[in-house]
Design a protein around this motif. Structure first.
Motif, PDB file in Angstrom:
ATOM      1  N   GLY A   1    -104.281 -49.183 -15.790  1.00  0.00           N
ATOM      2  CA  GLY A   1    -103.449 -49.042 -14.619  1.00  0.00           C
ATOM      3  C   GLY A   1    -104.054 -48.271 -13.538  1.00  0.00           C
ATOM      4  O   GLY A   1    -103.682 -48.476 -12.305  1.00  0.00           O
ATOM      5  N   VAL A   2    -105.117 -47.380 -14.073  1.00  0.00           N
ATOM      6  CA  VAL A   2    -105.507 -46.548 -12.857  1.00  0.00           C
ATOM      7  C   VAL A   2    -107.056 -46.632 -13.265  1.00  0.00           C
ATOM      8  O   VAL A   2    -107.742 -45.858 -14.116  1.00  0.00           O
ATOM      9  CB  VAL A   2    -105.242 -44.981 -12.955  1.00  0.00           C
ATOM     10  CG1 VAL A   2    -105.900 -44.239 -11.769  1.00  0.00           C
ATOM     11  CG2 VAL A   2    -103.706 -44.901 -12.727  1.00  0.00           C
ATOM     12  N   THR A   3    -108.028 -47.414 -12.467  1.00  0.00           N
ATOM     13  CA  THR A   3    -109.072 -47.701 -12.798  1.00  0.00           C
ATOM     14  C   THR A   3    -110.081 -46.465 -12.031  1.00  0.00           C
ATOM     15  O   THR A   3    -109.439 -45.627 -11.299  1.00  0.00           O
ATOM     16  CB  THR A   3    -109.819 -48.970 -12.017  1.00  0.00           C
ATOM     17  OG1 THR A   3    -109.436 -48.768 -10.466  1.00  0.00           O
ATOM     18  CG2 THR A   3    -108.902 -50.231 -12.323  1.00  0.00           C
TER      19      THR A   3
ATOM     20  N   THR B   1    -108.966 -43.914  -9.021  1.00  0.00           N
ATOM     21  CA  THR B   1    -109.143 -42.577  -9.367  1.00  0.00           C
ATOM     22  C   THR B   1    -109.914 -41.785  -8.192  1.00  0.00           C
ATOM     23  O   THR B   1    -109.308 -40.859  -7.611  1.00  0.00           O
ATOM     24  CB  THR B   1    -109.606 -42.197 -10.475  1.00  0.00           C
ATOM     25  OG1 THR B   1    -108.967 -42.811 -11.612  1.00  0.00           O
ATOM     26  CG2 THR B   1    -109.714 -40.734 -10.818  1.00  0.00           C
ATOM     27  N   LEU B   2    -110.986 -42.327  -7.894  1.00  0.00           N
ATOM     28  CA  LEU B   2    -111.937 -41.706  -6.830  1.00  0.00           C
ATOM     29  C   LEU B   2    -111.037 -41.824  -5.450  1.00  0.00           C
ATOM     30  O   LEU B   2    -111.187 -40.833  -4.493  1.00  0.00           O
ATOM     31  CB  LEU B   2    -113.222 -42.450  -6.828  1.00  0.00           C
ATOM     32  CG  LEU B   2    -114.075 -42.188  -7.945  1.00  0.00           C
ATOM     33  CD1 LEU B   2    -115.438 -43.089  -7.719  1.00  0.00           C
ATOM     34  CD2 LEU B   2    -114.299 -40.756  -8.057  1.00  0.00           C
ATOM     35  N   LEU B   3    -110.441 -42.948  -5.346  1.00  0.00           N
ATOM     36  CA  LEU B   3    -109.675 -42.918  -3.998  1.00  0.00           C
ATOM     37  C   LEU B   3    -108.606 -42.234  -3.922  1.00  0.00           C
ATOM     38  O   LEU B   3    -108.098 -41.365  -2.840  1.00  0.00           O
ATOM     39  CB  LEU B   3    -108.996 -44.485  -3.640  1.00  0.00           C
ATOM     40  CG  LEU B   3    -110.154 -45.341  -3.665  1.00  0.00           C
ATOM     41  CD1 LEU B   3    -109.564 -46.921  -3.509  1.00  0.00           C
ATOM     42  CD2 LEU B   3    -110.878 -45.310  -2.120  1.00  0.00           C
ATOM     43  N   VAL B   4    -107.776 -41.872  -4.896  1.00  0.00           N
ATOM     44  CA  VAL B   4    -106.752 -41.040  -5.037  1.00  0.00           C
ATOM     45  C   VAL B   4    -107.293 -39.372  -4.887  1.00  0.00           C
ATOM     46  O   VAL B   4    -106.562 -38.939  -3.973  1.00  0.00           O
ATOM     47  CB  VAL B   4    -105.910 -41.093  -6.370  1.00  0.00           C
ATOM     48  CG1 VAL B   4    -104.812 -39.917  -6.471  1.00  0.00           C
ATOM     49  CG2 VAL B   4    -105.045 -42.336  -6.318  1.00  0.00           C
TER      50      VAL B   4
ATOM     51  N   LEU C   1    -106.252 -37.030  -1.736  1.00  0.00           N
ATOM     52  CA  LEU C   1    -105.550 -35.708  -1.937  1.00  0.00           C
ATOM     53  C   LEU C   1    -106.512 -34.689  -1.050  1.00  0.00           C
ATOM     54  O   LEU C   1    -106.002 -33.860  -0.461  1.00  0.00           O
ATOM     55  CB  LEU C   1    -105.861 -35.397  -3.413  1.00  0.00           C
ATOM     56  CG  LEU C   1    -105.455 -33.909  -3.756  1.00  0.00           C
ATOM     57  CD1 LEU C   1    -104.035 -33.549  -3.344  1.00  0.00           C
ATOM     58  CD2 LEU C   1    -105.698 -33.817  -5.080  1.00  0.00           C
ATOM     59  N   ALA C   2    -107.863 -34.998  -0.903  1.00  0.00           N
ATOM     60  CA  ALA C   2    -108.700 -33.933  -0.337  1.00  0.00           C
ATOM     61  C   ALA C   2    -108.341 -34.079   1.242  1.00  0.00           C
ATOM     62  O   ALA C   2    -108.327 -33.215   1.803  1.00  0.00           O
ATOM     63  CB  ALA C   2    -110.122 -34.458  -0.522  1.00  0.00           C
ATOM     64  N   LEU C   3    -108.193 -35.576   1.735  1.00  0.00           N
ATOM     65  CA  LEU C   3    -107.808 -35.579   3.099  1.00  0.00           C
ATOM     66  C   LEU C   3    -106.483 -34.905   3.561  1.00  0.00           C
ATOM     67  O   LEU C   3    -106.484 -34.327   4.550  1.00  0.00           O
ATOM     68  CB  LEU C   3    -107.573 -36.987   3.253  1.00  0.00           C
ATOM     69  CG  LEU C   3    -109.157 -37.806   3.505  1.00  0.00           C
ATOM     70  CD1 LEU C   3    -108.916 -39.391   3.819  1.00  0.00           C
ATOM     71  CD2 LEU C   3    -110.203 -37.344   4.619  1.00  0.00           C
ATOM     72  N   GLN C   4    -105.562 -34.956   2.702  1.00  0.00           N
ATOM     73  CA  GLN C   4    -104.382 -34.334   2.604  1.00  0.00           C
ATOM     74  C   GLN C   4    -104.337 -33.018   2.836  1.00  0.00           C
ATOM     75  O   GLN C   4    -103.770 -32.286   3.731  1.00  0.00           O
ATOM     76  CB  GLN C   4    -103.396 -34.535   1.460  1.00  0.00           C
ATOM     77  CG  GLN C   4    -101.990 -34.136   1.486  1.00  0.00           C
ATOM     78  CD  GLN C   4    -101.177 -34.117   0.398  1.00  0.00           C
ATOM     79  OE1 GLN C   4    -100.852 -35.190   0.068  1.00  0.00           O
ATOM     80  NE2 GLN C   4    -101.072 -33.230  -0.440  1.00  0.00           N
ATOM     81  N   LEU C   5    -105.209 -32.290   1.990  1.00  0.00           N
ATOM     82  CA  LEU C   5    -105.232 -30.848   2.052  1.00  0.00           C
ATOM     83  C   LEU C   5    -106.001 -30.549   3.240  1.00  0.00           C
ATOM     84  O   LEU C   5    -105.881 -29.415   3.793  1.00  0.00           O
ATOM     85  CB  LEU C   5    -106.005 -30.435   0.839  1.00  0.00           C
ATOM     86  CG  LEU C   5    -105.235 -30.698  -0.599  1.00  0.00           C
ATOM     87  CD1 LEU C   5    -106.027 -30.106  -1.782  1.00  0.00           C
ATOM     88  CD2 LEU C   5    -103.812 -30.067  -0.534  1.00  0.00           C
ATOM     89  N   LEU C   6    -107.208 -31.199   3.545  1.00  0.00           N
ATOM     90  CA  LEU C   6    -107.862 -30.744   4.887  1.00  0.00           C
ATOM     91  C   LEU C   6    -107.125 -30.897   6.052  1.00  0.00           C
ATOM     92  O   LEU C   6    -106.902 -30.151   7.079  1.00  0.00           O
ATOM     93  CB  LEU C   6    -109.105 -31.707   4.830  1.00  0.00           C
ATOM     94  CG  LEU C   6    -110.112 -31.521   4.041  1.00  0.00           C
ATOM     95  CD1 LEU C   6    -111.043 -32.776   4.146  1.00  0.00           C
ATOM     96  CD2 LEU C   6    -110.988 -30.132   4.373  1.00  0.00           C
TER      97      LEU C   6
END
Length: 355
Positions: free
Chosen positions: A25-27, A31-34, A38-43
């Protein structure tokens, strides 16, 4: 008589573990894209909150006018010694010179001292950002009150009545920037992030240029004649809009050529996460923390907002530098896109092996 054994359950019908379903389900790529999202969201949170949570005046170019040179020099010395160095004061010859410097965008305000009376005059320009003008009024009013004097404020370049808080130029430029990187992203997702040959790279840039011309015109007309939210030449705003859209779009295409689809995330990092809060929209540069004030003029949103406000309120003054910044982004983005396209070659087809 031999008895045939009953068939057992097929491997496909075996119950799958949660870990098996999770892996399917999560390749690893997902996973890397997620993690990247997340990093972009926190930035995004860190950048916007960091830039806008605690505005303070810092080194605002400020003029001082007085009939006697000694009085002006004393006022400059007093302003230089204010805690936190909110102002960068200098003496100015007279009221006309102070007004000209404000319209030329060399200073953001000026204090006209009247030694014969108890009321001084503060010149501001809310067209350069109402937040900055209000901050200057608050600061100088408190200083005047501490000396038993009163203050009269004159807005020499007022924001238009339809330009709420002087933010229309910011929203207009943000819209152009969003159009630029969304157009480039759509071109990438429809036919691969990296153009396979230089002809395809040229086609993408040509489509982007046409989009930029239409987007620049549409934004200028909507903000100007349609909504009467921003004064100034529609033709000048149209040209600015076309340049902003193409600069951001070309930069996004170049980043996609270098990093693949991940280049879209890099473009968002540059334009949205770092570019928008440092653009001088909600808080003009003198109110931003040093890091954001330093990077803002070098990024497309900051350069675009400065030029838009100059067109609308400052007779088109002091726009050469920001236009060069936008042009540099456009030229560099287009050049990288074409170079990467030229270097990329499809693998030659090999003849089928003989039987």
């Amino acid at each position: 008589m031999t008895q045939t054994a009953a068939p057992g359950p097929s491997p496909a019908s075996d119950p799958r573990s949660f870990l098996d379903e999770l892996r399917d389900g999560v390749t690893p790529r997902a996973t890397l894209l997620v993690i990247g999202v997340l990093a972009l969201q926190l930035l995004f949170i860190a950048s916007y909150v960091g830039a806008l949570h605690n505005p303070k005046l810092r080194d605002v170019p400020f003029g001082v006018v007085a009939p006697q040179a000694a009085v002006a020099e004393q006022a400059v010395t007093r302003l230089e010694r204010l805690p936190g160095e909110p102002l960068d004061p200098r003496t100015v010859a007279d009221r006309a010179a102070a007004r000209e410097l404000i319209v030329d965008r060399e200073i953001d305000g000026a204090l006209l001292i009247d030694p014969a009376g108890t009321t001084d005059t503060l010149l501001v320009a809310s067209g350069g950002g109402r937040t900055l003008a209000n901050a200057l009024v608050t600061l100088v009013t408190a200083l005047e009150k501490s000396e038993g004097r009163t203050l009269r404020t004159v807005d020499v370049a007022p924001a238009d009545i339809g330009d709420a808080n002087g933010l229309t130029s910011f929203y207009l430029v943000v819209g152009w920037c969003v159009g630029g990187y969304l157009c480039a992203s759509a071109l990438a997702m429809s036919a691969g992030a990296r153009p396979t040959n230089i002809r395809r790279g040229i086609i993408r840039l040509a489509v982007l240029a046409l989009f930029a011309v239409l987007g620049g015109l549409g934004g200028a007309v909507i903000a100007g004649p349609v909504l009467t939210a921003l004064p100034g030449s529609v033709a000048a705003l149209w040209g600015l809009g076309a340049l902003v859209v193409f600069a951001v779009g070309a930069a996004t295409l170049a980043l996609q050529c270098v990093f693949g689809i991940a280049g879209i995330g890099v473009a968002v990092l540059l334009v949205v996460i770092t570019g928008n809060p440092s653009a001088g929209g909600a808080l003009p540069p003198p109110l931003l923390p040093p890091f954001w004030a330093a990077i803002g003029p070098a990024l497309p949103p900051g350069a675009g907002v400065w030029v838009a406000r100059s067109i609308a309120y400052f007779e088109g003054n002091d726009i050469t530098g920001p236009l060069l910044v936008l042009s540099a982004w456009a030229v560099a983005g287009a050049a990288i896109t074409l170079v990467m396209a030229a270097l990329r070659r499809k693998p030659e087809s090999r003849p089928a092996a003989e039987a």
